[in-house]
Design an enzyme around this catalytic site. Structure first.
Site, PDB file in Angstrom:
ATOM      1  N   SER A   7       0.858  -1.185   0.000  1.00 15.64           N
ATOM      2  CA  SER A   7       0.000   0.000   0.000  1.00 15.64           C
ATOM      3  C   SER A   7       0.893   1.232   0.000  1.00 15.64           C
ATOM      4  O   SER A   7       1.772   1.366   0.850  1.00 15.64           O
ATOM      5  CB  SER A   7      -0.878   0.013   1.257  1.00 15.64           C
ATOM      6  N   HIS A  30      -1.458  -1.416  -4.063  1.00 14.62           N
ATOM      7  CA  HIS A  30      -2.734  -1.144  -3.409  1.00 14.62           C
ATOM      8  C   HIS A  30      -2.860   0.361  -3.183  1.00 14.62           C
ATOM      9  O   HIS A  30      -2.012   0.963  -2.523  1.00 14.62           O
ATOM     10  CB  HIS A  30      -2.742  -1.911  -2.076  1.00 14.62           C
ATOM     11  N   ASP A  32      -5.088   3.314  -1.614  1.00 16.03           N
ATOM     12  CA  ASP A  32      -6.135   3.602  -0.634  1.00 16.03           C
ATOM     13  C   ASP A  32      -6.762   4.962  -0.904  1.00 16.03           C
ATOM     14  O   ASP A  32      -6.171   6.005  -0.585  1.00 16.03           O
ATOM     15  CB  ASP A  32      -5.533   3.581   0.780  1.00 16.03           C
ATOM     16  N   MET A  34      -9.360   7.558   0.185  1.00 12.83           N
ATOM     17  CA  MET A  34     -10.142   7.892   1.400  1.00 12.83           C
ATOM     18  C   MET A  34     -10.733   9.288   1.247  1.00 12.83           C
ATOM     19  O   MET A  34     -10.055  10.201   0.764  1.00 12.83           O
ATOM     20  CB  MET A  34      -9.237   7.867   2.635  1.00 12.83           C
ATOM     21  N   HIS A  63      -8.570   0.481  -3.443  1.00  4.38           N
ATOM     22  CA  HIS A  63      -9.390   0.240  -2.258  1.00  4.38           C
ATOM     23  C   HIS A  63     -10.139   1.534  -1.946  1.00  4.38           C
ATOM     24  O   HIS A  63      -9.552   2.480  -1.432  1.00  4.38           O
ATOM     25  CB  HIS A  63      -8.477  -0.181  -1.083  1.00  4.38           C
ATOM     26  N   MET A  65     -12.343   3.729   0.108  1.00  2.85           N
ATOM     27  CA  MET A  65     -12.935   3.966   1.431  1.00  2.85           C
ATOM     28  C   MET A  65     -13.678   5.287   1.338  1.00  2.85           C
ATOM     29  O   MET A  65     -13.230   6.324   1.833  1.00  2.85           O
ATOM     30  CB  MET A  65     -11.839   3.982   2.503  1.00  2.85           C
ATOM     31  N   MET A 134     -10.971  -6.608   6.230  1.00  2.00           N
ATOM     32  CA  MET A 134     -10.144  -5.624   6.940  1.00  2.00           C
ATOM     33  C   MET A 134      -9.711  -6.210   8.280  1.00  2.00           C
ATOM     34  O   MET A 134     -10.537  -6.691   9.054  1.00  2.00           O
ATOM     35  CB  MET A 134     -10.932  -4.329   7.184  1.00  2.00           C
ATOM     36  N   ASP A 172      -6.035  -6.801   4.834  1.00  2.00           N
ATOM     37  CA  ASP A 172      -5.480  -5.449   4.805  1.00  2.00           C
ATOM     38  C   ASP A 172      -5.482  -4.885   6.215  1.00  2.00           C
ATOM     39  O   ASP A 172      -6.541  -4.728   6.817  1.00  2.00           O
ATOM     40  CB  ASP A 172      -6.342  -4.589   3.870  1.00  2.00           C
TER      41      ASP A 172
END
Ligand SMILES: O=C(CO)[C@@H](O)[C@H](O)COP(=O)(O)O
Ligand SMILES: [Co+2]
Length: 233
Positions: A7, A30, A32, A34, A63, A65, A134, A172
């Site tokens: 990540s 990966h 993230d 957010m 990913h 979020m 998660m 993760d």
């Protein structure tokens, strides 16, 4: 098979191209995303994912979020993005969204937070290419692995076996040389690692060490292997 997806949350955002090159032996990267609403942290969005896709040959695992992935997730189905993961807790119609992602040629993945059960995911397992369990509360890197999530992996691995399907199970949060074997024993095969890779001077050495901890052979997705993707249907 042990697949390592570093990540970039723990990378140096000012030297990101350099830090992407340092993980060239990984199986995927990966990202993230957010939004400071679904999780109490803000990272980056589509422009950054697009630019990363231009400079790396690694399969990209996004990913999300974010709130309302039903509206936003399809934007991420772009060239270079191997899979798009949306959260079960934020999605109105996970099956419809997964079908739309697949129709656009992107693998569809669903994530569950620690407090979310996997019964509904198990019921519709054929609809997803990957399930992300998660092992920390989403939002931040560097947290401690939650071993209490292992029964979810066992449930989903058993369900996939019953159905005769090959679904990737990703973990993760808090993945290290010590915790990776625990998740692998429970059925995980894709391992996200942020601080365990970028928190050290030699990320490539850390990727090799994580693979070895899982008993996996070096299956590096070398540049050029990317079209095969990191997740097999
Ligand atoms: O999605 C997230 C955090 O919400 C992760 O992908 C983190 O980036 C993992 O970081 P480490 O726990 O491996 O440091
Ligand atoms: Co993540």
């Amino acid at each position: 098979m042990v697949r390592i997806h570093p990540s970039i949350l723990s990378a140096d955002f000012v030297n990101l191209e350099r830090d992407l090159a340092r993980i060239a032996t990984a199986d995927g990267v990966h990202l993230d995303v957010m939004d400071a609403h679904f999780v109490p942290n803000l990272t980056f969005g589509l422009p950054m994912v697009q630019r990363i896709a231009e400079v790396t040959d690694l399969p990209i695992d996004v990913h999300l979020m974010i709130d309302d992935p039903d509206t936003w997730a399809l934007q991420y189905a772009i060239g270079g993005v191997d899979s798009v993961t949306f959260h079960a807790e934020a999605t109105r119609d996970a099956v419809a969204l997964a079908r739309e992602l697949r129709a656009r040629g992107t693998r569809a993945a669903i994530a569950v937070k620690p407090g979310t059960e996997v019964d509904l995911v198990a019921e519709h397992l054929r609809e997803f290419d990957m399930v992300l369990i998660m092992t920390v509360e989403p939002g931040f890197g560097g947290q401690s692995f939650m071993p209490g999530m292992m029964p979810k992996l066992e449930t989903l691995r058993a369900r996939a076996r019953d159905l005769g399907i090959d679904v990737a199970l990703q973990v993760d949060g808090g993945i290290t040389d010590d915790t990776l074997p625990i998740a692998a024993a429970a059925g995980a095969d894709v391992f996200v690692a942020g601080s365990a890779v970028y928190g050290h001077a030699d990320p490539a050495e850390r990727i090799a060490a994580l693979r070895a901890a899982g008993g996996g052979e070096a299956v590096a997705a070398a540049a050029g292997d990317a079209p095969a993707g990191s997740l097999e249907r």
